[in-house]
Design a protein around this motif. Sequence first.
Motif, PDB file in Angstrom:
ATOM      1  N   PRO A  99       0.782  -1.247   0.000  1.00 30.47           N
ATOM      2  CA  PRO A  99       0.000   0.000   0.000  1.00 30.47           C
ATOM      3  C   PRO A  99       0.812   1.294   0.000  1.00 30.47           C
ATOM      4  CG  PRO A  99      -1.033  -1.593   1.448  1.00 30.47           C
ATOM      5  CD  PRO A  99       0.282  -2.192   1.005  1.00 30.47           C
ATOM      6  N   ASP A 100       1.961   1.320   0.682  1.00 25.73           N
ATOM      7  CA  ASP A 100       2.749   2.558   0.720  1.00 25.73           C
ATOM      8  C   ASP A 100       3.268   2.963  -0.658  1.00 25.73           C
ATOM      9  OD1 ASP A 100       4.494   0.287   0.975  1.00 25.73           O
ATOM     10  OD2 ASP A 100       6.102   1.612   1.640  1.00 25.73           O
ATOM     11  N   ILE A 101       3.402   2.008  -1.558  1.00 29.05           N
ATOM     12  CA  ILE A 101       3.798   2.290  -2.940  1.00 29.05           C
ATOM     13  C   ILE A 101       2.563   2.344  -3.837  1.00 29.05           C
ATOM     14  CG2 ILE A 101       4.982   1.316  -4.964  1.00 29.05           C
ATOM     15  CD1 ILE A 101       7.087   0.209  -2.990  1.00 29.05           C
ATOM     16  N   ALA A 102       1.657   1.390  -3.666  1.00 30.23           N
ATOM     17  CA  ALA A 102       0.511   1.258  -4.560  1.00 30.23           C
ATOM     18  C   ALA A 102      -0.480   2.416  -4.468  1.00 30.23           C
ATOM     19  CB  ALA A 102      -0.207  -0.065  -4.299  1.00 30.23           C
ATOM     20  N   ILE A 103      -0.768   2.900  -3.271  1.00 33.88           N
ATOM     21  CA  ILE A 103      -1.763   3.976  -3.133  1.00 33.88           C
ATOM     22  C   ILE A 103      -1.332   5.243  -3.870  1.00 33.88           C
ATOM     23  CG2 ILE A 103      -2.944   5.523  -1.509  1.00 33.88           C
ATOM     24  CD1 ILE A 103      -3.079   3.106   0.427  1.00 33.88           C
ATOM     25  N   PRO A 104      -0.103   5.748  -3.665  1.00 33.11           N
ATOM     26  CA  PRO A 104       0.306   6.940  -4.431  1.00 33.11           C
ATOM     27  C   PRO A 104       0.328   6.697  -5.944  1.00 33.11           C
ATOM     28  CG  PRO A 104       1.826   6.565  -2.608  1.00 33.11           C
ATOM     29  CD  PRO A 104       0.914   5.385  -2.672  1.00 33.11           C
ATOM     30  N   MET A 105       0.688   5.487  -6.373  1.00 33.21           N
ATOM     31  CA  MET A 105       0.693   5.169  -7.806  1.00 33.21           C
ATOM     32  C   MET A 105      -0.738   5.147  -8.355  1.00 33.21           C
ATOM     33  SD  MET A 105       3.823   4.821  -8.908  1.00 33.21           S
ATOM     34  CE  MET A 105       3.937   3.682 -10.263  1.00 33.21           C
ATOM     35  N   TYR A 106      -1.661   4.579  -7.595  1.00 34.98           N
ATOM     36  CA  TYR A 106      -3.073   4.549  -7.987  1.00 34.98           C
ATOM     37  C   TYR A 106      -3.608   5.982  -8.101  1.00 34.98           C
ATOM     38  CZ  TYR A 106      -8.125   3.481  -7.538  1.00 34.98           C
ATOM     39  OH  TYR A 106      -9.490   3.393  -7.712  1.00 34.98           O
ATOM     40  N   GLU A 107      -3.303   6.800  -7.126  1.00 33.90           N
ATOM     41  CA  GLU A 107      -3.749   8.205  -7.149  1.00 33.90           C
ATOM     42  C   GLU A 107      -3.137   8.967  -8.318  1.00 33.90           C
ATOM     43  OE1 GLU A 107      -2.772   9.417  -3.154  1.00 33.90           O
ATOM     44  OE2 GLU A 107      -4.618   8.522  -2.339  1.00 33.90           O
ATOM     45  N   LYS A 108      -1.882   8.671  -8.636  1.00 33.30           N
ATOM     46  CA  LYS A 108      -1.223   9.302  -9.779  1.00 33.30           C
ATOM     47  C   LYS A 108      -1.871   8.853 -11.090  1.00 33.30           C
ATOM     48  CE  LYS A 108       2.178  11.463 -11.965  1.00 33.30           C
ATOM     49  NZ  LYS A 108       2.067  12.874 -12.210  1.00 33.30           N
ATOM     50  N   MET A 109      -2.238   7.580 -11.185  1.00 33.53           N
ATOM     51  CA  MET A 109      -2.923   7.086 -12.383  1.00 33.53           C
ATOM     52  C   MET A 109      -4.269   7.783 -12.544  1.00 33.53           C
ATOM     53  SD  MET A 109      -3.023   5.317 -15.127  1.00 33.53           S
ATOM     54  CE  MET A 109      -2.228   3.752 -15.391  1.00 33.53           C
ATOM     55  N   ILE A 110      -5.001   7.945 -11.463  1.00 36.87           N
ATOM     56  CA  ILE A 110      -6.290   8.656 -11.514  1.00 36.87           C
ATOM     57  C   ILE A 110      -6.075  10.062 -12.062  1.00 36.87           C
ATOM     58  CG2 ILE A 110      -8.160   9.660 -10.133  1.00 36.87           C
ATOM     59  CD1 ILE A 110      -7.750   7.212  -8.198  1.00 36.87           C
ATOM     60  N   ALA A 111      -5.133  10.792 -11.474  1.00 36.73           N
ATOM     61  CA  ALA A 111      -4.870  12.174 -11.898  1.00 36.73           C
ATOM     62  C   ALA A 111      -4.423  12.248 -13.353  1.00 36.73           C
ATOM     63  CB  ALA A 111      -3.813  12.803 -10.980  1.00 36.73           C
ATOM     64  N   THR A 112      -3.590  11.311 -13.774  1.00 33.54           N
ATOM     65  CA  THR A 112      -3.086  11.300 -15.148  1.00 33.54           C
ATOM     66  C   THR A 112      -4.209  11.002 -16.139  1.00 33.54           C
ATOM     67  OG1 THR A 112      -0.912  10.605 -14.349  1.00 33.54           O
ATOM     68  CG2 THR A 112      -1.352  10.305 -16.695  1.00 33.54           C
ATOM     69  N   LEU A 113      -5.042  10.013 -15.831  1.00 28.51           N
ATOM     70  CA  LEU A 113      -6.167   9.695 -16.716  1.00 28.51           C
ATOM     71  C   LEU A 113      -7.154  10.858 -16.799  1.00 28.51           C
ATOM     72  CD1 LEU A 113      -6.843   5.955 -15.807  1.00 28.51           C
ATOM     73  CD2 LEU A 113      -6.097   6.835 -18.042  1.00 28.51           C
ATOM     74  N   GLU A 114      -7.406  11.512 -15.673  1.00 21.77           N
ATOM     75  CA  GLU A 114      -8.314  12.665 -15.681  1.00 21.77           C
ATOM     76  C   GLU A 114      -7.756  13.796 -16.532  1.00 21.77           C
ATOM     77  OE1 GLU A 114     -10.802  12.119 -11.533  1.00 21.77           O
ATOM     78  OE2 GLU A 114      -9.029  13.396 -11.472  1.00 21.77           O
ATOM     79  N   ALA A 115      -6.461  14.029 -16.440  1.00 25.44           N
ATOM     80  CA  ALA A 115      -5.826  15.074 -17.251  1.00 25.44           C
ATOM     81  C   ALA A 115      -5.893  14.720 -18.736  1.00 25.44           C
ATOM     82  CB  ALA A 115      -4.373  15.276 -16.809  1.00 25.44           C
ATOM     83  N   GLU A 116      -5.616  13.459 -19.074  1.00 27.13           N
ATOM     84  CA  GLU A 116      -5.647  13.015 -20.476  1.00 27.13           C
ATOM     85  C   GLU A 116      -7.067  13.053 -21.053  1.00 27.13           C
ATOM     86  OE1 GLU A 116      -3.161  11.643 -22.571  1.00 27.13           O
ATOM     87  OE2 GLU A 116      -1.529  11.884 -21.154  1.00 27.13           O
ATOM     88  N   LEU A 117      -8.042  12.658 -20.220  1.00 26.46           N
ATOM     89  CA  LEU A 117      -9.430  12.575 -20.661  1.00 26.46           C
ATOM     90  C   LEU A 117     -10.124  13.942 -20.627  1.00 26.46           C
ATOM     91  CD1 LEU A 117     -11.543  10.515 -21.630  1.00 26.46           C
ATOM     92  CD2 LEU A 117     -12.155  10.133 -19.229  1.00 26.46           C
ATOM     93  N   GLY A 118      -9.643  14.821 -19.751  1.00 27.74           N
ATOM     94  CA  GLY A 118     -10.237  16.148 -19.636  1.00 27.74           C
ATOM     95  C   GLY A 118     -11.473  16.198 -18.759  1.00 27.74           C
TER      96      GLY A 118
END
Length: 150
Positions: A99-118
């Motif tokens: 979790p200490d690695i996975a949670i920040p990576m999951y949150e980063k994926m969310i932010a990246t997809l939102e930025a790409e998708l608009g």
Amino acid sequence: MIVVIQRASEASVKIEGEIKSEIGTGLMILLGIEEADTVEDISWLSKKIINLRIFPDENEVMNKSLLDVNGEILLISQFTLHASTKKGNRPSYIKAAKPDIAIPMYEKMIATLEAELGKAIGTGEFGADMKVSLVNDGPVTIVIDSKNKV
């Protein structure tokens, strides 16, 4: 990083009986994060997901992307995608990120997809017991491993 992408006409996730997120036309994505994953994996995968041409055009040919159809995303974290079943009958999840690695990576994926998708995407809740519902359109299901990008 592994993703299982399913083209959906609708999808939702419930936690403790309550709908956390739901989408209409779009992609329901299961995301498996392993210890060795990096921000480069996120960047490459998010671009691949957003531009993947798996929606039908006017001739019913899979030729349109999520952007072309103004689709939505439901992203669910799923460590079991990294299950090793080589030895015995009980899967090992040793490759799955803690979790200490996975949670920040999951949150980063969310932010990246939102930025790409608009726009905002739907999500599950990391580590929760989730009930995921899906109407797989097609059916279309694609598995992508960021370690196999070359």
